[in-house]
Design a protein around this motif. Structure first.
Motif, PDB file in Angstrom:
ATOM      1  N   GLY A   1      43.793  32.856 -21.528  1.00 37.07           N
ATOM      2  CA  GLY A   1      42.675  32.505 -22.445  1.00 37.07           C
ATOM      3  C   GLY A   1      41.698  31.401 -21.954  1.00 37.07           C
ATOM      4  O   GLY A   1      41.011  31.113 -22.600  1.00 37.07           O
ATOM      5  N   GLN A   2      41.971  31.108 -20.649  1.00 34.76           N
ATOM      6  CA  GLN A   2      40.894  30.109 -20.087  1.00 34.76           C
ATOM      7  C   GLN A   2      39.531  30.733 -19.318  1.00 34.76           C
ATOM      8  O   GLN A   2      39.775  30.766 -18.360  1.00 34.76           O
ATOM      9  CB  GLN A   2      41.520  29.365 -19.101  1.00 34.76           C
ATOM     10  N   CYS A   3      38.849  31.244 -20.244  1.00 33.39           N
ATOM     11  CA  CYS A   3      37.636  31.790 -19.774  1.00 33.39           C
ATOM     12  C   CYS A   3      36.556  31.569 -20.837  1.00 33.39           C
ATOM     13  O   CYS A   3      36.679  31.123 -21.842  1.00 33.39           O
ATOM     14  CB  CYS A   3      38.016  33.445 -19.664  1.00 33.39           C
ATOM     15  N   VAL A   4      35.430  32.051 -20.187  1.00 34.36           N
ATOM     16  CA  VAL A   4      34.312  31.984 -21.111  1.00 34.36           C
ATOM     17  C   VAL A   4      33.766  33.265 -21.397  1.00 34.36           C
ATOM     18  O   VAL A   4      34.217  34.268 -20.770  1.00 34.36           O
ATOM     19  CB  VAL A   4      33.000  31.320 -20.522  1.00 34.36           C
ATOM     20  N   GLU A   5      32.923  33.612 -22.369  1.00 32.66           N
ATOM     21  CA  GLU A   5      32.404  34.800 -22.723  1.00 32.66           C
ATOM     22  C   GLU A   5      30.790  34.754 -22.274  1.00 32.66           C
ATOM     23  O   GLU A   5      30.128  33.855 -22.804  1.00 32.66           O
ATOM     24  CB  GLU A   5      32.540  35.224 -24.285  1.00 32.66           C
ATOM     25  N   VAL A   6      30.195  35.991 -22.080  1.00 33.67           N
ATOM     26  CA  VAL A   6      28.902  35.954 -21.668  1.00 33.67           C
ATOM     27  C   VAL A   6      28.153  37.029 -22.590  1.00 33.67           C
ATOM     28  O   VAL A   6      28.562  38.141 -22.748  1.00 33.67           O
ATOM     29  CB  VAL A   6      28.638  36.088 -20.194  1.00 33.67           C
ATOM     30  N   ARG A   7      26.874  36.864 -22.941  1.00 33.57           N
ATOM     31  CA  ARG A   7      26.153  38.071 -23.564  1.00 33.57           C
ATOM     32  C   ARG A   7      24.795  37.876 -23.107  1.00 33.57           C
ATOM     33  O   ARG A   7      24.000  36.987 -22.812  1.00 33.57           O
ATOM     34  CB  ARG A   7      25.974  37.778 -24.988  1.00 33.57           C
ATOM     35  N   ASP A   8      24.036  39.192 -23.046  1.00 32.34           N
ATOM     36  CA  ASP A   8      22.689  39.089 -22.377  1.00 32.34           C
ATOM     37  C   ASP A   8      21.905  39.481 -23.769  1.00 32.34           C
ATOM     38  O   ASP A   8      22.064  40.560 -24.420  1.00 32.34           O
ATOM     39  CB  ASP A   8      22.664  40.310 -21.509  1.00 32.34           C
TER      40      ASP A   8
ATOM     41  N   ARG B   1      23.514  44.560 -23.855  1.00 33.43           N
ATOM     42  CA  ARG B   1      22.903  43.526 -24.681  1.00 33.43           C
ATOM     43  C   ARG B   1      23.562  43.274 -26.090  1.00 33.43           C
ATOM     44  O   ARG B   1      23.918  43.910 -26.866  1.00 33.43           O
ATOM     45  CB  ARG B   1      21.418  43.777 -25.169  1.00 33.43           C
ATOM     46  N   ASN B   2      23.644  41.771 -26.391  1.00 34.26           N
ATOM     47  CA  ASN B   2      24.026  41.005 -27.542  1.00 34.26           C
ATOM     48  C   ASN B   2      25.535  41.331 -27.823  1.00 34.26           C
ATOM     49  O   ASN B   2      25.866  41.022 -28.830  1.00 34.26           O
ATOM     50  CB  ASN B   2      23.276  41.500 -28.706  1.00 34.26           C
ATOM     51  N   ALA B   3      26.266  41.850 -26.719  1.00 24.98           N
ATOM     52  CA  ALA B   3      27.552  42.019 -26.956  1.00 24.98           C
ATOM     53  C   ALA B   3      28.217  40.934 -26.015  1.00 24.98           C
ATOM     54  O   ALA B   3      28.132  40.954 -24.816  1.00 24.98           O
ATOM     55  CB  ALA B   3      27.894  43.447 -26.591  1.00 24.98           C
ATOM     56  N   TRP B   4      29.404  40.061 -26.724  1.00 24.49           N
ATOM     57  CA  TRP B   4      29.990  39.036 -25.926  1.00 24.49           C
ATOM     58  C   TRP B   4      30.998  40.065 -25.199  1.00 24.49           C
ATOM     59  O   TRP B   4      31.676  40.950 -25.525  1.00 24.49           O
ATOM     60  CB  TRP B   4      30.639  38.225 -26.725  1.00 24.49           C
ATOM     61  N   ARG B   5      31.110  39.419 -23.867  1.00 26.18           N
ATOM     62  CA  ARG B   5      32.317  39.903 -22.928  1.00 26.18           C
ATOM     63  C   ARG B   5      32.949  39.147 -22.087  1.00 26.18           C
ATOM     64  O   ARG B   5      32.142  37.983 -21.773  1.00 26.18           O
ATOM     65  CB  ARG B   5      31.606  41.219 -22.094  1.00 26.18           C
TER      66      ARG B   5
ATOM     67  N   GLY C   1      18.821  39.708 -23.632  1.00 32.51           N
ATOM     68  CA  GLY C   1      17.513  40.331 -23.182  1.00 32.51           C
ATOM     69  C   GLY C   1      16.405  39.437 -22.753  1.00 32.51           C
ATOM     70  O   GLY C   1      15.574  39.438 -21.732  1.00 32.51           O
ATOM     71  N   VAL C   2      16.267  38.342 -23.676  1.00 33.35           N
ATOM     72  CA  VAL C   2      15.194  37.024 -23.425  1.00 33.35           C
ATOM     73  C   VAL C   2      15.939  35.864 -22.890  1.00 33.35           C
ATOM     74  O   VAL C   2      15.479  34.914 -22.615  1.00 33.35           O
ATOM     75  CB  VAL C   2      14.471  36.830 -24.649  1.00 33.35           C
ATOM     76  N   GLY C   3      17.471  35.838 -22.805  1.00 35.86           N
ATOM     77  CA  GLY C   3      18.339  35.098 -22.192  1.00 35.86           C
ATOM     78  C   GLY C   3      19.719  35.513 -22.312  1.00 35.86           C
ATOM     79  O   GLY C   3      19.955  36.542 -22.521  1.00 35.86           O
ATOM     80  N   VAL C   4      20.374  34.490 -21.589  1.00 33.82           N
ATOM     81  CA  VAL C   4      21.916  34.740 -21.318  1.00 33.82           C
ATOM     82  C   VAL C   4      22.576  33.641 -21.974  1.00 33.82           C
ATOM     83  O   VAL C   4      22.190  32.585 -21.745  1.00 33.82           O
ATOM     84  CB  VAL C   4      22.246  34.968 -19.913  1.00 33.82           C
ATOM     85  N   ASP C   5      23.619  33.999 -22.789  1.00 33.13           N
ATOM     86  CA  ASP C   5      24.347  32.878 -23.600  1.00 33.13           C
ATOM     87  C   ASP C   5      25.806  32.981 -22.912  1.00 33.13           C
ATOM     88  O   ASP C   5      26.286  34.047 -22.569  1.00 33.13           O
ATOM     89  CB  ASP C   5      24.576  33.113 -25.051  1.00 33.13           C
ATOM     90  N   ILE C   6      26.434  31.700 -23.065  1.00 27.77           N
ATOM     91  CA  ILE C   6      27.831  31.613 -22.725  1.00 27.77           C
ATOM     92  C   ILE C   6      28.549  30.807 -23.696  1.00 27.77           C
ATOM     93  O   ILE C   6      27.798  29.825 -24.237  1.00 27.77           O
ATOM     94  CB  ILE C   6      27.829  30.990 -21.346  1.00 27.77           C
ATOM     95  N   ARG C   7      29.802  30.927 -23.711  1.00 33.15           N
ATOM     96  CA  ARG C   7      30.548  30.148 -24.764  1.00 33.15           C
ATOM     97  C   ARG C   7      31.877  30.294 -24.343  1.00 33.15           C
ATOM     98  O   ARG C   7      32.334  31.037 -23.592  1.00 33.15           O
ATOM     99  CB  ARG C   7      30.141  30.736 -26.190  1.00 33.15           C
ATOM    100  N   ASP C   8      32.687  29.155 -25.075  1.00 32.51           N
ATOM    101  CA  ASP C   8      34.042  29.098 -24.740  1.00 32.51           C
ATOM    102  C   ASP C   8      34.921  30.177 -25.536  1.00 32.51           C
ATOM    103  O   ASP C   8      34.734  30.103 -26.701  1.00 32.51           O
ATOM    104  CB  ASP C   8      34.670  27.717 -24.778  1.00 32.51           C
TER     105      ASP C   8
END
Length: 59
Positions: free
Chosen positions: A16-23, A3-7, A25-32
């Motif tokens: 370097g062409q990827c996205v990062e994801v973090r959980d 949780r709360n750790a970008w991976r 707990g109440v939702g999932v975030d993605i970013r460039d």
């Protein structure tokens, strides 16, 4: 997923062409990964699970 750790995906290459994801707990975030301050997309857990399930389906 921690949780709360970008991976990045284990399938991401070294270009370097990827996205990062973090959980959160109440939702999932993605970013460039190349522009982490450019913004975040947030998904409800059920929506993220549906997306992942769909992405894993054979085409």
């Amino acid at each position: 997923m921690e949780r709360n750790a970008w991976r990045t995906s284990s399938r991401s290459g070294s270009n370097g062409q990827c996205v990062e994801v973090r959980d959160r707990g109440v939702g999932v975030d993605i970013r460039d990964s190349k522009a982490p301050d450019a913004g975040v997309l947030s998904f409800a857990p059920a929506a993220w699970a549906a997306f992942i399930s769909s992405a894993k389906q054979p085409r």
